[in-house]
Design a protein around this motif. Sequence first.
Motif, PDB file in Angstrom:
ATOM      1  N   LEU A 185      -3.033  -7.286   8.391  1.00  0.00           N
ATOM      2  CA  LEU A 185      -4.282  -6.557   8.230  1.00  0.00           C
ATOM      3  C   LEU A 185      -3.878  -5.101   8.083  1.00  0.00           C
ATOM      4  CD1 LEU A 185      -7.348  -6.652   8.115  1.00  0.00           C
ATOM      5  CD2 LEU A 185      -7.378  -6.473  10.613  1.00  0.00           C
ATOM      6  N   CYS A 186      -3.875  -4.626   6.866  1.00  0.00           N
ATOM      7  CA  CYS A 186      -3.271  -3.336   6.520  1.00  0.00           C
ATOM      8  C   CYS A 186      -4.306  -2.222   6.437  1.00  0.00           C
ATOM      9  CB  CYS A 186      -2.571  -3.453   5.164  1.00  0.00           C
ATOM     10  SG  CYS A 186      -1.387  -4.820   5.051  1.00  0.00           S
ATOM     11  N   GLN A 187      -3.807  -1.010   6.662  1.00  0.00           N
ATOM     12  CA  GLN A 187      -4.664   0.173   6.591  1.00  0.00           C
ATOM     13  C   GLN A 187      -3.889   1.297   5.927  1.00  0.00           C
ATOM     14  OE1 GLN A 187      -6.020   1.499  10.428  1.00  0.00           O
ATOM     15  NE2 GLN A 187      -6.934   3.360   9.626  1.00  0.00           N
ATOM     16  N   LEU A 188      -4.532   1.994   5.008  1.00  0.00           N
ATOM     17  CA  LEU A 188      -3.994   3.204   4.426  1.00  0.00           C
ATOM     18  C   LEU A 188      -4.909   4.328   4.872  1.00  0.00           C
ATOM     19  CD1 LEU A 188      -1.796   4.354   2.602  1.00  0.00           C
ATOM     20  CD2 LEU A 188      -3.335   4.016   0.659  1.00  0.00           C
ATOM     21  N   PRO A 189      -4.521   5.014   5.969  1.00  0.00           N
ATOM     22  CA  PRO A 189      -5.404   6.051   6.524  1.00  0.00           C
ATOM     23  C   PRO A 189      -5.668   7.171   5.511  1.00  0.00           C
ATOM     24  CG  PRO A 189      -3.564   5.580   8.006  1.00  0.00           C
ATOM     25  CD  PRO A 189      -3.272   4.903   6.706  1.00  0.00           C
ATOM     26  N   ILE A 190      -6.765   7.839   5.722  1.00  0.00           N
ATOM     27  CA  ILE A 190      -7.149   8.972   4.847  1.00  0.00           C
ATOM     28  C   ILE A 190      -6.170  10.105   5.063  1.00  0.00           C
ATOM     29  CG2 ILE A 190      -8.928  10.676   4.357  1.00  0.00           C
ATOM     30  CD1 ILE A 190     -10.982   8.570   5.191  1.00  0.00           C
TER      31      ILE A 190
ATOM     32  N   MET B 177       0.794  -1.229   0.000  1.00  0.00           N
ATOM     33  CA  MET B 177       0.000   0.000   0.000  1.00  0.00           C
ATOM     34  C   MET B 177       0.832   1.287   0.000  1.00  0.00           C
ATOM     35  SD  MET B 177      -2.948  -1.188   2.667  1.00  0.00           S
ATOM     36  CE  MET B 177      -4.385  -0.335   2.031  1.00  0.00           C
ATOM     37  N   GLY B 178       2.133   1.168   0.090  1.00  0.00           N
ATOM     38  CA  GLY B 178       2.969   2.360   0.085  1.00  0.00           C
ATOM     39  C   GLY B 178       3.432   2.742   1.479  1.00  0.00           C
ATOM     40  N   GLY B 179       4.307   3.717   1.542  1.00  0.00           N
ATOM     41  CA  GLY B 179       4.993   4.105   2.772  1.00  0.00           C
ATOM     42  C   GLY B 179       4.115   4.618   3.896  1.00  0.00           C
ATOM     43  N   ARG B 180       2.895   5.085   3.597  1.00  0.00           N
ATOM     44  CA  ARG B 180       1.996   5.573   4.653  1.00  0.00           C
ATOM     45  C   ARG B 180       1.173   4.458   5.291  1.00  0.00           C
ATOM     46  NH1 ARG B 180      -1.908   8.776   4.480  1.00  0.00           N
ATOM     47  NH2 ARG B 180      -2.751   8.177   2.472  1.00  0.00           N
ATOM     48  N   ALA B 181       1.285   3.245   4.785  1.00  0.00           N
ATOM     49  CA  ALA B 181       0.479   2.125   5.296  1.00  0.00           C
ATOM     50  C   ALA B 181       0.879   1.781   6.722  1.00  0.00           C
ATOM     51  CB  ALA B 181       0.644   0.908   4.395  1.00  0.00           C
ATOM     52  N   ILE B 182      -0.098   1.337   7.489  1.00  0.00           N
ATOM     53  CA  ILE B 182       0.101   0.891   8.866  1.00  0.00           C
ATOM     54  C   ILE B 182      -0.635  -0.432   9.047  1.00  0.00           C
ATOM     55  CG2 ILE B 182       0.344   3.245   9.767  1.00  0.00           C
ATOM     56  CD1 ILE B 182      -2.576   3.105  10.757  1.00  0.00           C
ATOM     57  N   LEU B 183      -0.369  -1.108  10.146  1.00  0.00           N
ATOM     58  CA  LEU B 183      -1.216  -2.238  10.513  1.00  0.00           C
ATOM     59  C   LEU B 183      -2.514  -1.649  11.067  1.00  0.00           C
ATOM     60  CD1 LEU B 183       1.521  -4.532  12.002  1.00  0.00           C
ATOM     61  CD2 LEU B 183       0.089  -5.044  10.021  1.00  0.00           C
ATOM     62  N   ALA B 184      -3.627  -2.288  10.788  1.00  0.00           N
ATOM     63  CA  ALA B 184      -4.950  -1.724  11.062  1.00  0.00           C
ATOM     64  C   ALA B 184      -5.116  -1.293  12.518  1.00  0.00           C
ATOM     65  CB  ALA B 184      -6.030  -2.731  10.683  1.00  0.00           C
ATOM     66  N   GLU B 185      -5.774  -0.137  12.680  1.00  0.00           N
ATOM     67  CA  GLU B 185      -6.078   0.424  13.994  1.00  0.00           C
ATOM     68  C   GLU B 185      -7.583   0.616  14.092  1.00  0.00           C
ATOM     69  OE1 GLU B 185      -3.542   3.639  15.164  1.00  0.00           O
ATOM     70  OE2 GLU B 185      -1.737   2.488  14.670  1.00  0.00           O
ATOM     71  N   ILE B 186      -8.198  -0.065  15.036  1.00  0.00           N
ATOM     72  CA  ILE B 186      -9.657  -0.164  15.152  1.00  0.00           C
ATOM     73  C   ILE B 186     -10.126   0.719  16.299  1.00  0.00           C
ATOM     74  CG2 ILE B 186     -11.577  -1.768  15.516  1.00  0.00           C
ATOM     75  CD1 ILE B 186      -9.517  -3.985  14.556  1.00  0.00           C
ATOM     76  N   GLY B 187     -10.805   1.798  15.964  1.00  0.00           N
ATOM     77  CA  GLY B 187     -11.208   2.752  16.986  1.00  0.00           C
ATOM     78  C   GLY B 187     -12.658   2.675  17.410  1.00  0.00           C
TER      79      GLY B 187
ATOM     80  N   SER C  88      -2.438  -6.532  13.909  1.00  0.00           N
ATOM     81  CA  SER C  88      -2.980  -5.179  14.020  1.00  0.00           C
ATOM     82  C   SER C  88      -1.890  -4.249  14.537  1.00  0.00           C
ATOM     83  CB  SER C  88      -4.166  -5.162  14.989  1.00  0.00           C
ATOM     84  OG  SER C  88      -3.690  -5.161  16.337  1.00  0.00           O
ATOM     85  N   GLY C  89      -2.235  -2.988  14.692  1.00  0.00           N
ATOM     86  CA  GLY C  89      -1.289  -1.999  15.196  1.00  0.00           C
ATOM     87  C   GLY C  89      -1.431  -1.715  16.673  1.00  0.00           C
ATOM     88  N   LEU C  90      -2.050  -2.611  17.440  1.00  0.00           N
ATOM     89  CA  LEU C  90      -2.251  -2.395  18.880  1.00  0.00           C
ATOM     90  C   LEU C  90      -1.146  -3.094  19.663  1.00  0.00           C
ATOM     91  CD1 LEU C  90      -4.152  -1.119  20.977  1.00  0.00           C
ATOM     92  CD2 LEU C  90      -5.395  -3.283  21.034  1.00  0.00           C
ATOM     93  N   ARG C  91      -0.500  -2.327  20.560  1.00  0.00           N
ATOM     94  CA  ARG C  91       0.644  -2.864  21.309  1.00  0.00           C
ATOM     95  C   ARG C  91       0.626  -2.376  22.759  1.00  0.00           C
ATOM     96  NH1 ARG C  91       5.434  -3.922  17.427  1.00  0.00           N
ATOM     97  NH2 ARG C  91       6.516  -4.063  19.384  1.00  0.00           N
ATOM     98  N   ASP C  92       1.322  -3.130  23.602  1.00  0.00           N
ATOM     99  CA  ASP C  92       1.589  -2.745  24.989  1.00  0.00           C
ATOM    100  C   ASP C  92       3.070  -3.028  25.255  1.00  0.00           C
ATOM    101  OD1 ASP C  92       1.583  -2.112  27.684  1.00  0.00           O
ATOM    102  OD2 ASP C  92       0.579  -3.951  28.293  1.00  0.00           O
ATOM    103  N   ASP C  93       3.924  -2.235  24.652  1.00  0.00           N
ATOM    104  CA  ASP C  93       5.360  -2.504  24.677  1.00  0.00           C
ATOM    105  C   ASP C  93       5.995  -2.437  26.055  1.00  0.00           C
ATOM    106  OD1 ASP C  93       5.599  -3.088  21.973  1.00  0.00           O
ATOM    107  OD2 ASP C  93       5.838  -0.982  21.444  1.00  0.00           O
ATOM    108  N   ASP C  94       5.437  -1.648  26.967  1.00  0.00           N
ATOM    109  CA  ASP C  94       6.087  -1.505  28.277  1.00  0.00           C
ATOM    110  C   ASP C  94       5.394  -2.295  29.391  1.00  0.00           C
ATOM    111  OD1 ASP C  94       3.822   0.005  28.608  1.00  0.00           O
ATOM    112  OD2 ASP C  94       4.872   1.903  28.887  1.00  0.00           O
ATOM    113  N   ASP C  95       4.489  -3.199  29.009  1.00  0.00           N
ATOM    114  CA  ASP C  95       3.818  -4.089  29.977  1.00  0.00           C
ATOM    115  C   ASP C  95       3.094  -3.355  31.107  1.00  0.00           C
ATOM    116  OD1 ASP C  95       4.371  -6.578  28.810  1.00  0.00           O
ATOM    117  OD2 ASP C  95       6.383  -6.590  29.662  1.00  0.00           O
ATOM    118  N   ASP C  96       2.584  -2.167  30.825  1.00  0.00           N
ATOM    119  CA  ASP C  96       1.868  -1.432  31.870  1.00  0.00           C
ATOM    120  C   ASP C  96       0.364  -1.670  31.834  1.00  0.00           C
ATOM    121  OD1 ASP C  96       1.104  -0.011  29.635  1.00  0.00           O
ATOM    122  OD2 ASP C  96       1.721   1.952  30.403  1.00  0.00           O
ATOM    123  N   GLY C  97      -0.097  -2.527  30.903  1.00  0.00           N
ATOM    124  CA  GLY C  97      -1.520  -2.832  30.800  1.00  0.00           C
ATOM    125  C   GLY C  97      -2.287  -1.825  29.960  1.00  0.00           C
TER     126      GLY C  97
END
Length: 174
Positions: free
Chosen positions: A169-174, A63-73, A104-113
């Motif tokens: 699961l990719c996303q190209l945001p607007i 999808m190009g350089g602006r693509a991210i893993l999907a973020e579900i809001g 997806s693009g959801l993470r908890d990298d520092d284990d703080d919950g």
Amino acid sequence: MLLLSLVLLLSTSTFVRAACPPELENMPNAVFSQSMGCVYADADMEDRYDTYERALFRCKEIMGGRAILAEIGSASDQKTVLEAMLAAEATFDPENLNFSYWWSGLRDDDDDGEWIWVENGPAIYTNWNARAVPNHSSFNCMQLLSATNHGGEWMTFLCGDNYINTHPLCQLPI
């Protein structure tokens, strides 16, 4: 008034078509929404995207350089990703659907919950599976379970899970 309505209809459909890269147009596993932009469930069965980084790289490749893993809001965003996932899973071996997972693009990298979308900040909407362990240390990435067999519920995983069949699961945001 009729002419104005026709112009608005044509410009909206042009905008929707232009929202996904041309190579994804008319693909059932590429879905557009006003809130998410273009969402693409990669059905590639030749390669396993067994780390977060490899999945993200694949999204950018497609999808190009602006693509991210999907973020579900929201629940509406969840429906959008389910539509793309179901279309992709329709091409999978039915016996392996239970073991199809989506990065997806959801993470908890520092284990703080506190689960953070890489681009959009703290998760407000969630859809955790009953067996997910969002407070478990080292399970820092979220993957969606099969849309066909589990309704795309969210599950916690190691960010380098190399033993399951995972897809970007990719996303190209607007």
